[in-house]
Design an enzyme around this catalytic site. Structure first.
Site, mmCIF file in Angstrom:
data_model
loop_
_atom_site.group_PDB
_atom_site.id
_atom_site.type_symbol
_atom_site.label_atom_id
_atom_site.label_comp_id
_atom_site.label_asym_id
_atom_site.label_seq_id
_atom_site.Cartn_x
_atom_site.Cartn_y
_atom_site.Cartn_z
ATOM 1 N N HIS A 3 22.226 -46.199 -1.964
ATOM 2 C CA HIS A 3 21.108 -47.112 -1.635
ATOM 3 C C HIS A 3 21.086 -48.239 -2.673
ATOM 4 C CE1 HIS A 3 17.402 -48.494 0.012
ATOM 5 N NE2 HIS A 3 16.573 -47.550 -0.379
ATOM 6 N N ASP A 20 24.510 -55.539 -1.474
ATOM 7 C CA ASP A 20 24.860 -55.128 -2.849
ATOM 8 C C ASP A 20 26.246 -55.576 -3.288
ATOM 9 O OD1 ASP A 20 23.065 -52.327 -1.901
ATOM 10 O OD2 ASP A 20 22.482 -53.634 -3.559
ATOM 11 N N HIS A 22 26.805 -50.056 6.166
ATOM 12 C CA HIS A 22 25.339 -50.026 6.271
ATOM 13 C C HIS A 22 24.955 -49.204 7.496
ATOM 14 C CE1 HIS A 22 21.195 -51.421 6.466
ATOM 15 N NE2 HIS A 22 21.356 -51.830 5.218
HETATM 16 C C1 SDX Z 1 21.268 -50.554 0.742
HETATM 17 O O1 SDX Z 1 18.980 -48.809 4.720
HETATM 18 C C2 SDX Z 1 18.857 -49.950 4.178
HETATM 19 O O2 SDX Z 1 18.321 -50.862 4.773
HETATM 20 C C3 SDX Z 1 19.366 -50.045 2.745
HETATM 21 C C4 SDX Z 1 19.389 -51.431 2.143
HETATM 22 C C5 SDX Z 1 17.989 -51.959 1.909
HETATM 23 O O3 SDX Z 1 17.850 -53.184 1.777
HETATM 24 O O4 SDX Z 1 17.057 -51.119 1.743
HETATM 25 O O5 SDX Z 1 20.092 -52.332 2.983
HETATM 26 C C6 SDX Z 1 20.065 -51.420 0.774
HETATM 27 O O6 SDX Z 1 21.142 -49.408 0.400
HETATM 28 C C7 SDX Z 1 22.589 -51.106 1.210
HETATM 29 C C8 SDX Z 1 23.711 -50.020 1.249
HETATM 30 C C9 SDX Z 1 24.247 -49.892 -0.169
HETATM 31 N N1 SDX Z 1 25.172 -48.742 -0.271
HETATM 32 C C10 SDX Z 1 26.489 -48.935 -0.469
HETATM 33 O O7 SDX Z 1 27.047 -50.034 -0.489
HETATM 34 C C11 SDX Z 1 27.255 -47.642 -0.744
HETATM 35 C C12 SDX Z 1 28.503 -47.604 0.119
HETATM 36 N N2 SDX Z 1 28.097 -47.500 1.495
HETATM 37 C C13 SDX Z 1 28.102 -46.170 2.109
HETATM 38 O O8 SDX Z 1 27.663 -45.163 1.246
HETATM 39 C C14 SDX Z 1 27.505 -46.170 3.510
HETATM 40 O O9 SDX Z 1 28.032 -47.254 4.158
HETATM 41 C C15 SDX Z 1 26.002 -46.155 3.707
HETATM 42 C C16 SDX Z 1 25.349 -45.054 2.950
HETATM 43 C C17 SDX Z 1 25.418 -47.463 3.284
HETATM 44 C C18 SDX Z 1 25.762 -45.958 5.189
HETATM 45 O O10 SDX Z 1 26.294 -44.730 5.512
HETATM 46 P P1 SDX Z 1 26.069 -44.076 6.974
HETATM 47 O O11 SDX Z 1 25.254 -44.948 7.838
HETATM 48 O O12 SDX Z 1 25.604 -42.676 6.766
HETATM 49 O O13 SDX Z 1 27.504 -44.124 7.573
HETATM 50 P P2 SDX Z 1 28.563 -42.982 7.512
HETATM 51 O O14 SDX Z 1 28.619 -42.413 6.128
HETATM 52 O O15 SDX Z 1 28.317 -42.082 8.661
HETATM 53 O O16 SDX Z 1 29.919 -43.818 7.721
HETATM 54 C C19 SDX Z 1 30.554 -43.915 8.964
HETATM 55 C C20 SDX Z 1 32.049 -43.945 8.618
HETATM 56 C C21 SDX Z 1 32.512 -42.706 7.826
HETATM 57 O O17 SDX Z 1 33.901 -42.556 8.078
HETATM 58 P P3 SDX Z 1 34.402 -41.389 9.113
HETATM 59 O O18 SDX Z 1 33.770 -40.099 8.629
HETATM 60 O O19 SDX Z 1 33.877 -41.829 10.476
HETATM 61 O O20 SDX Z 1 35.908 -41.397 9.024
HETATM 62 O O21 SDX Z 1 32.318 -45.062 7.748
HETATM 63 C C22 SDX Z 1 32.787 -44.587 6.493
HETATM 64 C C23 SDX Z 1 32.367 -43.126 6.381
HETATM 65 O O22 SDX Z 1 33.263 -42.416 5.509
HETATM 66 N N3 SDX Z 1 32.139 -45.396 5.452
HETATM 67 C C24 SDX Z 1 32.782 -45.908 4.416
HETATM 68 C C25 SDX Z 1 31.805 -46.649 3.722
HETATM 69 N N4 SDX Z 1 30.630 -46.559 4.347
HETATM 70 C C26 SDX Z 1 30.836 -45.769 5.426
HETATM 71 N N5 SDX Z 1 34.066 -45.796 4.022
HETATM 72 C C27 SDX Z 1 34.372 -46.460 2.881
HETATM 73 N N6 SDX Z 1 33.509 -47.215 2.162
HETATM 74 C C28 SDX Z 1 32.226 -47.322 2.553
HETATM 75 N N7 SDX Z 1 31.371 -48.052 1.833
#
Ligand code: SDX
Length: 428
Positions: free
Chosen positions: A266, A363, A305
């Site tokens: 997050h 971010d 996201h």
């Molecule tokens: C913020 O919710 C909000 O609005 C938050 C926010 C706000 O203003 O409040 O926008 C602020 O928190 C932005 C997000 C910041 N976090 C990051 O940058 C951390 C990296 N991102 C990931 O951890 C992830 O993308 C999330 C947590 C942001 C979202 O995860 P989800 O929605 O649970 O998606 P998921 O994990 O189910 O991913 C789907 C697929 C998976 O691959 P498969 O299992 O299908 O093979 O995408 C992959 C994930 O492994 N994936 C990534 C990835 N994010 C998702 N792979 C590599 N790098 C990534 N960053």
């Protein structure tokens, strides 16, 4: 009168339930499942991929189109034309202020920026090297031990003064957390400064010298605060709503939001994204690092996201801000910025990221801008918390203002032991 739209659920034993389909002013419809308990079943949606937890009029996100509106105003227009305190007024009250309303609002916030002198004592309980977010959780939470004059949260005036105190004091506490970490003396707020100038003053001024805020840094940080102010029902806002639904003290609710924001999935992602860029170090290592992401060794921080399956509109504004700030500070060939752009270009052309609709989020670039502004890495998420305080308060206030709000209490799919009796001695 439009006919009520209905979704009908039919269970495998033939029982049926008709559920109303509700529409908002924008965005997807929802199925009102509140009567589902009549069938003795629950919905199951861990991490809430498909669950609307409330109605709200504050912020709208369209993840497919990459849209973000605060009270209907597109984030790009607010970032360019508004000020952070004007956006605070908008999020809290629903409309942009008139000149007179803005002047009054700014004056009220300015008059609440000092903290109780005894609050400073809470810092000394922390090790000097405590992460500033740990300090923020503790000291903002400690505010709940003050202000016994305004804790009837059913009273709109008490909610209003709590909102003012939080908007005004969280930056002061944030700057104190930074000063405590560096061993420098706390700087008291100065009313002659604007909100952002004052924050930079409390962060970087010392008693030994006059401090003149750099207008480039002020404008960039103003825009960063605006971009981070609210974002619908994200994890930390949902935490604040859940905490608030029990009737908890507003300062304690905001502390719970800060704690949730800290996670690297997050708000902690801005700090993690910058550390990732420093770990990659050189453009030549981008392909190797991206391969590690695809091999699922680690995530690409600042990418992906839950809602945006297109470019996060804030990331686009942040990239532009990054470029402007680096240019104005004559840091054009900033290695981290070049690395970030190379990483973005590589990821956005790779099927692994395209298939999963992974784009840069707010971010990804914010850490580079914050570093250029002289903000230390361990304060990046604190900056996010300072900005998001208004979003948490506005969403909390909206919920507490609803006559029929109830305590949030999800259920579960139980997969533990069935009933069993306590074993006799020697029988386990
Ligand atoms: C913020 O919710 C909000 O609005 C938050 C926010 C706000 O203003 O409040 O926008 C602020 O928190 C932005 C997000 C910041 N976090 C990051 O940058 C951390 C990296 N991102 C990931 O951890 C992830 O993308 C999330 C947590 C942001 C979202 O995860 P989800 O929605 O649970 O998606 P998921 O994990 O189910 O991913 C789907 C697929 C998976 O691959 P498969 O299992 O299908 O093979 O995408 C992959 C994930 O492994 N994936 C990534 C990835 N994010 C998702 N792979 C590599 N790098 C990534 N960053």
């Amino acid at each position: 009168m439009e006919k009520q739209r209905i979704a009908t659920l039919t269970l495998d034993d033939g029982r049926k339930l008709e559920m109303p389909i509700l529409s908002g002013t924008l965005g997807p419809d929802v199925i009102d499942i509140r009567n589902l308990s009549k069938l003795g079943v629950f919905t199951y949606d861990p991490a809430f991929f498909a669950t609307a937890s409330c109605t709200s009029t504050i912020t709208f996100i369209d993840g497919d189109a990459g849209l973000l509106y605060y009270r209907g105003y597109p984030i790009e227009q607010l970032a360019e034309k508004s000020s952070f305190l004007e956006v605070c007024y908008l999020l809290l009250n629903g409309e942009l202020p008139s000149d007179e309303q803005r002047t009054k609002f700014v004056k009220r916030v300015t008059e609440h920026t000092m903290v109780h002198e005894q609050l400073a004592r809470f810092f000394s309980g922390f090790r000097r090297d405590a992460h500033p977010m740990a300090v923020m959780v503790g000291v903002v939470g400690a505010l709940s031990a003050f202000y016994h004059d305004s804790l009837d949260i059913t009273d709109p005036d008490h909610r209003d003064i709590s909102a003012m105190r939080l908007i005004a004091k969280v930056p002061t506490i944030a700057a104190m957390a930074h000063k405590y970490y560096t061993g420098a003396p706390f700087m008291y707020p100065k009313n002659k400064f604007s909100y952002v100038e004052n924050f930079l003053y409390m962060m970087f001024a010392t008693p030994a010298d006059e401090y003149v805020p750099n207008p480039i840094l002020v404008r960039a940080l103003e825009r960063i605060f605006i971009l981070h102010a609210d974002h619908e029902q994200n994890a930390s806002t949902s935490t604040v709503r859940l905490a608030g639904s029990s009737g908890a003290n507003p300062f304690a609710c905001i502390a719970s939001g800060i704690a949730t924001l800290w996670g690297p999935a997050h708000g902690g992602a801005n700090e993690a994204a910058l550390m990732m860029l420093e770990e990659i170090g050189d453009i030549s290592r981008v392909p190797e690092y991206v391969q590690g992401v695809k091999d699922k060794k680690y995530k690409l921080m600042g990418f992906g996201h839950r809602v945006y399956k297109n470019m996060d509109p804030r990331a686009s504004v942040m990239r532009e801000t990054c470029y402007e700030v680096l240019k104005e500070l004559k840091l054009e060939n900033n290695k981290l910025f070049e690395l970030a752009m190379a990483l973005e270009k590589t990821a956005l052309s790779d099927p692994y990221f395209i298939e999963r609709k992974l784009y840069p989020n707010v971010d990804f670039y914010s850490g580079i801008v914050l570093r250029a502004l002289g903000i230390p890495t361990n304060m990046f998420t604190v900056i996010f918390a300072v900005a998001r305080t208004i979003g948490w308060i506005s969403q909390w206030n909206e919920m507490m203002g609803e006559a029929d709000h109830k305590i949030g209490r999800p259920r579960q799919l139980y997969q533990g032991s069935v009933k069993r009796d306590y074993p006799a001695k020697g029988k386990r």
